[in-house]
Design an enzyme around this catalytic site. Sequence first.
Site, PDB file in Angstrom:
ATOM      1  N   ILE A 524      14.008  -6.897   6.123  1.00 17.06           N
ATOM      2  CA  ILE A 524      14.398  -5.476   6.093  1.00 17.06           C
ATOM      3  C   ILE A 524      13.356  -4.667   6.831  1.00 17.06           C
ATOM      4  O   ILE A 524      13.644  -3.899   7.726  1.00 17.06           O
ATOM      5  CB  ILE A 524      14.551  -4.962   4.653  1.00 17.06           C
ATOM      6  CG1 ILE A 524      15.654  -5.740   3.934  1.00 17.06           C
ATOM      7  CG2 ILE A 524      14.852  -3.485   4.642  1.00 17.06           C
ATOM      8  CD1 ILE A 524      15.758  -5.443   2.454  1.00 17.06           C
ATOM      9  N   LYS A 525      12.103  -4.824   6.453  1.00 16.90           N
ATOM     10  CA  LYS A 525      11.048  -4.130   7.178  1.00 16.90           C
ATOM     11  C   LYS A 525       9.690  -4.717   6.816  1.00 16.90           C
ATOM     12  O   LYS A 525       9.523  -5.341   5.763  1.00 16.90           O
ATOM     13  CB  LYS A 525      11.074  -2.628   6.887  1.00 16.90           C
ATOM     14  CG  LYS A 525      10.691  -2.265   5.459  1.00 16.90           C
ATOM     15  CD  LYS A 525      10.499  -0.752   5.331  1.00 16.90           C
ATOM     16  CE  LYS A 525      10.110  -0.388   3.893  1.00 16.90           C
ATOM     17  NZ  LYS A 525      10.013   1.041   3.636  1.00 16.90           N
ATOM     18  N   GLY A 527       6.571  -3.495   5.596  1.00 19.20           N
ATOM     19  CA  GLY A 527       5.911  -2.323   5.034  1.00 19.20           C
ATOM     20  C   GLY A 527       4.406  -2.466   5.118  1.00 19.20           C
ATOM     21  O   GLY A 527       3.902  -3.564   5.359  1.00 19.20           O
ATOM     22  N   HIS A 528       3.674  -1.374   4.931  1.00 16.90           N
ATOM     23  CA  HIS A 528       2.224  -1.512   5.040  1.00 16.90           C
ATOM     24  C   HIS A 528       1.626  -2.208   3.837  1.00 16.90           C
ATOM     25  O   HIS A 528       0.530  -2.696   3.872  1.00 16.90           O
ATOM     26  CB  HIS A 528       1.545  -0.171   5.334  1.00 16.90           C
ATOM     27  CG  HIS A 528       1.911   0.913   4.371  1.00 16.90           C
ATOM     28  ND1 HIS A 528       1.298   1.055   3.173  1.00 16.90           N
ATOM     29  CD2 HIS A 528       2.840   1.890   4.462  1.00 16.90           C
ATOM     30  CE1 HIS A 528       1.832   2.103   2.556  1.00 16.90           C
ATOM     31  NE2 HIS A 528       2.765   2.615   3.312  1.00 16.90           N
ATOM     32  N   SER A 529       2.406  -2.273   2.735  1.00 20.85           N
ATOM     33  CA  SER A 529       1.878  -2.995   1.590  1.00 20.85           C
ATOM     34  C   SER A 529       2.480  -4.390   1.453  1.00 20.85           C
ATOM     35  O   SER A 529       1.956  -5.214   0.717  1.00 20.85           O
ATOM     36  CB  SER A 529       2.126  -2.195   0.309  1.00 20.85           C
ATOM     37  OG  SER A 529       3.506  -1.936   0.191  1.00 20.85           O
ATOM     38  N   GLY A 530       3.571  -4.649   2.170  1.00 21.63           N
ATOM     39  CA  GLY A 530       4.188  -5.966   2.086  1.00 21.63           C
ATOM     40  C   GLY A 530       5.468  -5.988   2.892  1.00 21.63           C
ATOM     41  O   GLY A 530       5.921  -4.967   3.393  1.00 21.63           O
ATOM     42  N   LYS A 546      10.007  -8.500  -2.135  1.00 20.86           N
ATOM     43  CA  LYS A 546       8.840  -7.973  -1.438  1.00 20.86           C
ATOM     44  C   LYS A 546       7.737  -9.022  -1.495  1.00 20.86           C
ATOM     45  O   LYS A 546       7.392  -9.504  -2.569  1.00 20.86           O
ATOM     46  CB  LYS A 546       8.369  -6.676  -2.088  1.00 20.86           C
ATOM     47  CG  LYS A 546       7.231  -6.002  -1.335  1.00 20.86           C
ATOM     48  CD  LYS A 546       6.931  -4.639  -1.955  1.00 20.86           C
ATOM     49  CE  LYS A 546       5.891  -3.894  -1.163  1.00 20.86           C
ATOM     50  NZ  LYS A 546       5.555  -2.609  -1.822  1.00 20.86           N
ATOM     51  N   ASP A 649       3.962   8.382  -1.601  1.00 18.80           N
ATOM     52  CA  ASP A 649       4.700   7.910  -0.436  1.00 18.80           C
ATOM     53  C   ASP A 649       6.137   8.422  -0.479  1.00 18.80           C
ATOM     54  O   ASP A 649       7.085   7.700  -0.191  1.00 18.80           O
ATOM     55  CB  ASP A 649       4.686   6.381  -0.398  1.00 18.80           C
ATOM     56  CG  ASP A 649       5.144   5.849   0.962  1.00 18.80           C
ATOM     57  OD1 ASP A 649       5.096   6.624   1.945  1.00 18.80           O
ATOM     58  OD2 ASP A 649       5.563   4.683   1.025  1.00 18.80           O
TER      59      ASP A 649
END
Length: 899
Positions: A524-525, A527-530, A546, A649
């Site tokens: 999906i994407k 992310g900066h955290s996972g 995630k 966020d």
Amino acid sequence: MVNRCSKLVLVCVVSFFLLIDCTVEQQFLVSRQERLALLQLRSSLGLRAKEWPLKSDPCTAWAGIKCTNGRVTVINVSGFKRTRKGSQNPQFLVDALQSFTFLSSFNASNLALPGSIPEWFGLRLGSLQVLDLRSCSIVGTIPFSLGNLSSLAELHLSDNNLTGIVPTSLGQLLLLSVLDLSQNSLTGLIPRTFSALGNLTFLDMSLNFFSGAIPLEIGTLSRLQYLNLSGNSLSSSIPAQLSDLSNLVDLDLSINSLLGSIPPGLRGLKNLQKLIIGNNFLSGTLPGDLFPPLTQLQHLVLSHNSFTGDFPVVLWSMPQLRFLDASRNNFTGTLPDLSLNANASVAVFNISQNFFYGNLTSVIRRLRFIDVSGNYLQGRVPDYASGNTPLSRNCLRNVASQRSASECASFYAERGLVFDNFGMPNGTQPLAPKSDKTHREVIILASVLGAAGLIALLAIVFVLLILCKRKTGATNQRSIGVGPVPANGSSPLGASLNFSSLGDAFTYKQILEATGEYSDLNLIKNGHSGDFFRGILENANPIVVKKFDLRSSVKKEAYMLELDLFSKVSHQRLVPLLGHCLENENEKFLIYKYMPNEDLSSSLFKKTNSDDGSLQSLDWITRLKIAIGAAEGLCYLHHECNPPFVHRDIQASSILLDDKFEVRLGSLSEICVQERDTNQNSITRLLRLPPSSDQGTSGMKNATCAYDVYCFGKVLLELVTGKLGISSSNDTTTKEWLEATLPYISIYDKELVTNIVDPSLIIDEDLLEEVWAMAIVARSCLNPKPTRRPLMRYILKALENPLKVVRDEQMSSARLRTTSSRGSWNAALFGSWRQSSSDVAAMPTAPSRKAEHANSFKHSGSDESGQNDGHGHSFSTKRHSNEIFPEPLNLQDVEREND
Ligand SMILES: *[C@@H]1O[C@H](CO)[C@@H](O)[C@H](O)[C@H]1NC(C)=O
Ligand SMILES: *[C@@H]1O[C@H](CO)[C@@H](O)[C@H](O)[C@H]1NC(C)=O
Ligand SMILES: *[C@@H]1O[C@H](CO)[C@@H](O)[C@H](O)[C@H]1NC(C)=O
Ligand SMILES: *[C@@H]1O[C@H](CO)[C@@H](O)[C@H](O)[C@H]1NC(C)=O
Ligand SMILES: *[C@@H]1O[C@H](CO)[C@@H](O)[C@H](O)[C@H]1NC(C)=O
Ligand SMILES: *[C@@H]1O[C@H](CO)[C@@H](O)[C@H](O)[C@H]1NC(C)=O
Ligand SMILES: *[C@@H]1O[C@H](CO)[C@@H](O)[C@H](O)[C@H]1NC(C)=O
Ligand SMILES: *[C@@H]1O[C@H](CO)[C@@H](O)[C@H](O)[C@H]1NC(C)=O
């Protein structure tokens, strides 16, 4: 009867048609002459075959034709369309009408007949009972001969261009019951001969140029129910003889030049429902016994006259009165303190621009709407005067746009009344709202003087910042509650986690299968955290996985924050955690429920199923629902968690949407405990680093609720404007866009907002008010000063009551500076609004601050004493903002606290 039937049978036989086709209403035209005349009329008026088909019988098949005994009695060509040829040069060509000996009704309304009414009308149409020529573009004068139409019962000539005088001969129409000459350019006097029209029930002569007097003889029209003479130049007094019109229901004499006072005899009009006499030169006092007999009165307009004296108290409690306009007179008196009848709650009153004085009373509460502006009312504005009461230009306390103290004082003094001087001691100037300009000058001056001190202050603050940055970092880590985490991240998770609230334990194998071994197709994407992956469980349930790579310290911290969060909180507005997989040392997984509508950034505009790839945007109701849902989630984090959590966020892509577009907040790995509201933190906030999304999860990043509020403001703006990406960006383009957009949001001008509303939204007038309200809320969230942004719980209230936001504005402005505004969410909102619009309250000068202080104390000592705020000692500005805004900080406070 027998005679008539035999005639009918004869007609049918003669016509060689079956008897069963014959009915009393629809007989065949027997007169050859009339048939020719109809064809002549058809061609001179240019009527179409559609309405009048050539081959059919006119009596049975032509629209608008009615016959009796085989002769035409009714011709109704009202609103007919014409042939193309016929509409090229329409004329008043109805000569053929003369052939219809039995014509009783001719209706040509809304059919253009440019030209004038021919003289022969009155001489050749002797059997006419109804003549309707309204809106026919007729010019010229009314022929004298119309007076010979002795059978006429209805004459409609309104909305033409008739000129000249009204012929006195109309007074011969003894059977006339309806006479409508309104909306022409008729001049001269109203003929006295009208007095003979004893059967008249309806007389409308409005919107002409009649002059002179209202004839006294009009009083003889005893059957009259409707009389309208408004919009002329009549200049007499109101004749006392009007009182004989005991059947009158509706009397309109407005917009003339009538003089004198209202004749007391008017009380004889017992059936009157509407009395409209506004916009004249009427004067004198209104006798108190005039209105009580008018028990049916519903609508009363007295405005724009020169009535003086006490306003009749009885008007406040007339049983049927729904609308009263007494504005722009010289009425005086106090507002009564009485309970009104039940119907008053639907009534609308306007008593503006008079000389009313004294306190606002509960009478206001009983009306649906009352305009009291432009009087001399004084005292406090009670809470119930909310929204439905324009209050400007009075002598009221704590409301904007009031008269000057001297104006009020002299009014009260002239009448020997006691003026409360805005609740201040004699001779003191009240706190009149100052203009923006003076405030701006004050601010500039203050800034210059403060600059030197500020530089020194900043130096101190900087040192403190460094100290407390370390401290806060430590605090934050402790708050995670999963034990100390070594910097290299080698140690496993602490045992203190409560796994029961973290859903099911999944095996690594399950995760691999569900995500197709992290297939790119399922990504999906990043992310900066996972990284997020789509997945399908064995039981076919869709999930989102995630993946946290613990070798990155940033991702590791994010992982632990999120795990900690889910172990502590659960709420239906947060994304549902289905489970976890913590088997691997360096890769950890959290499993969430799949959200069918993904997130706001991808749902705002969706491709439709059609092939053209057109976009369909979310409707307004759904947008509002999403805003409320997100606000509920944030409210939970900010106000229901202890200590409060900050999301950090908030943007469109963090607002996940289930199949019913219910909001589930996602992107929870940035969440942290709000920095405690200490002085230190306040100072660090002063020097807050610019927010930046790739700043990672360092404990310092915007860990205040006010930061969430700011981000949420951008989301709201995205919902209003449809401008995607605003909430996810902080670059200069976004800033410029914000600067260009915010000026279109004004509490004072609804229409402005239409310039920025998402063009794909289809909204009617009512919804526009909600859009406007959301825009206002957004703007207050975007206040550059964090301390001025409203609390999330007020924002939620506002979004739940959007119409209250825009409609109660007046009231909240009234309350803003009073202590009673505490806890009023819209006051909080508009407090922020005002400051964001002009920033006037940010830096009051010392003297005015003292004055306000004193004023507040006074309130607390007297009528406000019932509203203890729990502290009960301080009513300063600071105390006030404390109550409304989460962070008690602005520059003065820092300065003062450092004194
Ligand atoms: C007159 O004709 C119009 C159009 O056919 C029709 O709508 C209207 O009801 C008629 N009026 C009367 C009074 O017959
Ligand atoms: C004439 O026709 C119009 C509309 O067709 C209708 O409203 C009006 O009442 C008619 N006039 C009379 C006097 O019946
Ligand atoms: C009435 O007359 C005025 C001026 O004489 C003209 O401007 C207007 O168009 C006319 N209205 C109609 C419906 O003929
Ligand atoms: C029309 O009425 C006038 C009186 O107003 C009368 O003198 C005249 O004879 C009448 N004409 C006809 C044709 O009835
Ligand atoms: C009113 O009309 C009736 C016929 O309907 C007539 O007999 C009577 O004279 C009229 N009344 C007046 C006062 O003219
Ligand atoms: C009404 O009040 C206005 C404004 O004070 C004053 O000029 C005017 O003379 C008054 N009219 C009457 C009839 O008292
Ligand atoms: C008017 O209101 C004030 C408080 O604002 C109160 O002290 C005063 O008694 C009231 N006056 C009257 C006549 O009710
Ligand atoms: C205020 O002034 C009025 C007259 O203008 C006077 O009657 C009253 O006593 C004064 N009140 C005080 C508190 O000075």
